[in-house]
Design an enzyme around this catalytic site. Structure first.
Site, PDB file in Angstrom:
ATOM      1  CG  ASP A 120      -0.724  50.501   3.657  1.00 40.25           C
ATOM      2  OD1 ASP A 120      -0.881  49.731   2.702  1.00 40.25           O
ATOM      3  OD2 ASP A 120      -0.416  50.124   4.800  1.00 40.25           O
ATOM      4  CB  THR A 177      -2.866  46.598   6.579  1.00 40.79           C
ATOM      5  OG1 THR A 177      -3.529  45.726   5.675  1.00 40.79           O
ATOM      6  CG2 THR A 177      -2.747  45.925   7.939  1.00 40.79           C
ATOM      7  CG  ASP A 230       0.775  51.133   9.295  1.00 41.65           C
ATOM      8  OD1 ASP A 230       0.797  50.763   8.100  1.00 41.65           O
ATOM      9  OD2 ASP A 230       0.365  50.425  10.235  1.00 41.65           O
TER      10      ASP A 230
END
Length: 841
Positions: free
Chosen positions: A530, A532, A729
């Site tokens: 990912d 961000t 996350d």
């Protein structure tokens, strides 16, 4: 949907495997079955009636299945804390299955994840059962290992889970008790073995001085008397284990030791009491039969030494858990009515205000409400440089405060703290079984009967074709084959490396849920990441708010009001920006977070939407060419831009920047150098994703992706035979983390992501992926080295013990030397595994 069921009728790991295989054969369900507790956790695409599940199990055997009710009776084994229903587990969802502190497990994993209530020996392989470490801190009273908030003055059972309460005072650990017991037996064995060995060796001298004292027949009685304590006390455990292995037909290392030394001892007894039944070649020049009391005692003593070293090694391999437990403070300073009061760590509740003084350990997880300081977080992140913390920053249990005092609010206590979760995860992972161990298990299953047959064949070949006394040669070599071939090192090869490796990872801020993840990490060839919070800091800030209207403040109020209920990092950036501009927000109705797109809601009677182009399409808002051109310019600079829509009309946009973590570029470059394909998949737009990918040197990336897009991409790569790791996350990453072969969660992310992953990087740094990869490579290399040590001793040792070198070189291997070689193979494996504690990852 996921349901928990109670299974009855399972008696062994074979039953568990059969039940799990039968349930997984039913279309649309995925089942995980445990033996102790006897339960099945079943994930279904659509509801499958219990009757259908029962029908399938009835065909497989006498098994029954019923929904778990969650009604606990402390008297029933199946209703222990290990068998709580999923509903009962909600308050402690970090507790892995079969990890009950105060219980015991076999280090060889003979019956999978089965645990035992009492100490003793494994019923399958005979090894000493290892105690699962207590995960509570010391205190004068009794507490529940699963629920530390339960504290009583005396022993009893936990009112929540029914588990026996344990004393909170520091006590001698179970590993030390086992070690001390073996050490005492070792001293007894050595004390009696040395004179037996000395008598046997002196007897072989040309001018035997012992004959001057008394006849050799009398010395045989002395040897017998000295041998009895070794056989019937110090080494008795080996005969008990050997007998158990034979009657259960779970042949193992103790089978060979028991048969070999037992035959030697019985042969010696028969030689003493009935010498007339033996042919002349079995007798000495004095007319007495060759006795093997010295071989019996020396072999048992050497094997006992090996067990002693293993007990010591197991204690050392759990050192990571012990060191982590030492980090947990036992007391805290609670602020009550403005006054400081020292209380036990167990008396802290959520919302309590605590004062942390200079040099103190932080008692629980929470946030600073007043003051600032520097905190040593090396126990969590592995980084030695203290971190500056100010009001509003999160602090973690077990980390050490610097030279300033501050006040914090308790947010997570007891088993919810990060330190407790780390200890539990390390504890469970260190006892898990790596897939490569199946190879060792399969070999060991057939190895013992083959060795017994080789031993029998050795005796008959020597008796038929060997030099005189041929029968004596045959007997001695047959015993040597049994002794040297003990597969102890083979069984230790994998568990020892896994235990040490998982502990090493924890000390470096890498939490590994199980040994399978450790093995797969070494095989991964694709990393999906990912953007961000994984590649970037995950702490975006608003650079500017562009409005087509004159009232910019009103626009900020609308989007800040909308984002006050969202936990997304971009939402936090917007609300922080509003605070900086002294813009207050109002109530929102019909709030909805649209996964992968943005947020929508009603503010002051107007429909407000903030998100990407897909959200604008969803709410029916048209984007003008002018505003689209402005946004494109921002995106090409690598910035994230969110459209603002009011009443289905785009009225502006928000430009948000999120700095790339300093180590992301270095980590990605190193992974690519190791031959791993790195693909960035983000919900951000094409231009922003392209700018970030260019800065990182990535050639593969996908923009504008929803959670299901990440999931589908992983499935596609897996269908091509790739071993895929996923790093993320956020909540939207959870499905992809669960689908990936190795899910890697940033410890700075959400609990859902961490729960879905198999590896958690406490620091939330991509360099942790490099470290995890290096660690897994080191552990797998270590396991293969251990297996080599185990195999090479047997491959070379068995033929030599059988006498293969005698016709050419005249070399024979006595049973005592065979015992030394067998013990040395175990020592080699242990020492090699412990080397992992010092490797640099």
């Amino acid at each position: 949907m996921t349901h928990t069921y109670k299974i009855t009728g399972m008696t062994c790991n074979g039953c568990r495997t059969k039940v799990e295989k039968t349930l997984n054969a039913i279309e649309g369900i995925e089942a995980q079955v445990t033996l102790d507790p006897p339960m099945a956790v079943i994930t279904m695409d659509k509801h499958v009636p219990t009757a259908q599940l029962q029908d399938s199990l009835s065909k497989a055997g006498k098994y029954t299945i019923e929904p778990s009710t969650g009604n606990h009776d402390p008297k029933k084994k199946e209703d222990s804390c290990c068998s709580m229903s999923m509903g009962d587990r909600q308050h402690d969802h970090h507790q892995p299955k079969n990890s009950t502190p105060g219980k015991y497990y076999c280090p060889m994993h003979c019956e999978g994840e089965k645990i035992y209530d009492k100490p003793g020996n494994c019923p399958v392989c005979g090894m000493n059962l290892e105690k699962i470490p207590e995960l509570t801190t010391a205190r004068s009273s009794y507490t529940c290992p699963m629920h530390p908030e339960i504290v009583k003055d005396g022993p009893g059972s936990c009112p929540i889970c029914g588990m026996d309460l344990v004393p909170m005072e520091p006590t001698d650990s179970e590993e030390n008790k086992v070690y001390k017991d073996l050490l005492f037996k070792m001293k007894i064995a050595v004390a009696f073995t040395v004179p037996v060995f000395a008598i046997a060796m002196i007897e072989m001298a040309h001018d035997n001085p012992l004959e001057r004292i008394m006849p050799m027949a009398n010395w045989s009685w002395v040897q017998l008397i000295l041998t009895l304590p070794v056989v019937f006390y110090a080494g008795s455990i080996f005969f008990v284990r050997a007998w158990k292995s034979i009657i259960t037909w779970n042949l193992n290392m103790f089978t060979l030791i028991g048969i070999g030394t037992g035959v030697a001892f019985i042969f010696s007894l028969a030689g003493m009491f009935f010498p007339e039944i033996f042919p002349p070649e079995f007798k000495t020049d004095h007319g007495t039969v060759h006795l093997y009391f010295e071989a019996t005692t020396v072999i048992l003593t050497l094997v006992l030494l090996g067990q002693l070293l293993e007990a010591r090694a197991h204690s050392q391999t759990s050192g990571a858990i012990k060191e982590l437990l030492k980090l947990a403070p036992t007391e805290a300073v609670l602020i009550i009515d403005g006054k400081d009061q020292v209380v036990s760590i167990h008396d802290i509740k959520k919302g309590d205000l605590l004062r942390v003084k200079p040099g103190d350990k932080i008692p629980v997880d929470g946030k600073i409400t007043d003051g600032e300081s520097t905190i040593d977080e090396s126990m969590i992140t592995g980084e030695p440089i203290p971190v500056d913390k100010k009001t509003g920053d999160a602090v973690t249990s077990g980390t050490i405060n610097g030279n300033k005092s501050f006040v914090m609010v308790a947010e997570k206590v007891g088993s919810e703290t990060l330190l407790s979760q780390i200890v539990q995860m390390v504890n469970t992972a260190s006892r898990s079984k790596a897939p490569i161990q199946k190879l060792a298990d399969s070999i060991a299953k057939y190895f013992v009967p083959i060795v017994v047959m080789i031993s029998i064949a050795t005796f008959f070949i020597w008796a038929q074709f060997g030099p005189q006394p041929a029968i004596v040669y045959g007997f001695v070599n047959a015993v040597a084959v049994l002794i040297i071939a003990c597969p102890c090192a083979l069984g230790l090869a994998t568990p020892m490396s896994v235990m040490v490796g998982v502990g090493k990872g924890a000390q470096s801020g890498i939490l590994i849920k199980n040994a399978e993840a450790l093995e797969k990490m070494n095989k991964m060839n694709v990393l999906i990441t990912d953007k961000t919070g994984t590649i970037t800091q995950g702490k975006p800030s608003v650079e500017k708010v562009f409005s087509l209207q004159d009232d910019e403040g009103n626009l900020i109020m609308n989007i800040a009001s909308l984002n006050q209920y969202s936990e997304h990092p971009l939402a936090l950036a917007v609300t922080n920006y509003a605070k900086e501009k002294n813009v207050s927000w109002t109530e929102v109705k019909d709030f909805e977070a649209v996964s992968g797109k943005g947020v929508i809601g009603t503010v002051s009677g107007k429909k407000v939407a903030l998100g990407n182009k897909k959200l604008m399409e969803q709410v029916g808002s048209q984007i003008s060419e002018d505003i689209d051109a402005k946004i494109t310019v921002e995106q090409k600079l690598g910035k994230t831009v969110s459209y603002i829509s009011i009443d289905n009309s785009v009225v502006g946009y928000v430009t948000i920047t999120d700095a790339i973590k300093p180590t992301s570029k270095e980590a990605i470059a190193e992974l690519i150098r190791q031959g791993i394909e790195v693909i960035m998949i983000t919900g951000d737009n094409e231009n922003t994703a392209k700018a970030v990918a260019a800065e990182l040197g990535l050639t593969s990336f996908k923009a504008g992706s929803l959670p299901e897009d990440k999931l589908n991409e992983i499935k596609r790569l897996q269908s091509e035979g790739k071993i895929v790791a996923m790093a993320g996350d956020g909540i939207n990453d959870a499905p992809a983390l669960a689908q990936a072969d190795i899910g890697i969660a940033m410890g700075t992310g959400t609990d859902v992501a961490i729960e879905s992953a198999k590896v958690t990087l406490v620091k939330g740094d991509m360099m942790g992926i490099v470290k995890a990869k290096n660690l897994s490579h080191a552990v797998m290399k270590n396991i293969k080295q251990n297996l080599f040590f185990a195999f090479i001793y047997n491959v070379l040792g068995v033929p030599i013990a059988a006498g293969a070198l005698y016709p050419v070189f005249g070399i024979l291997l006595s049973p005592m030397i065979a015992a030394v070689a067998m013990s040395f193979s175990s020592v080699s494996v242990i020492v090699n595994a412990l080397r992992l504690r010092t490797i640099k990852i």
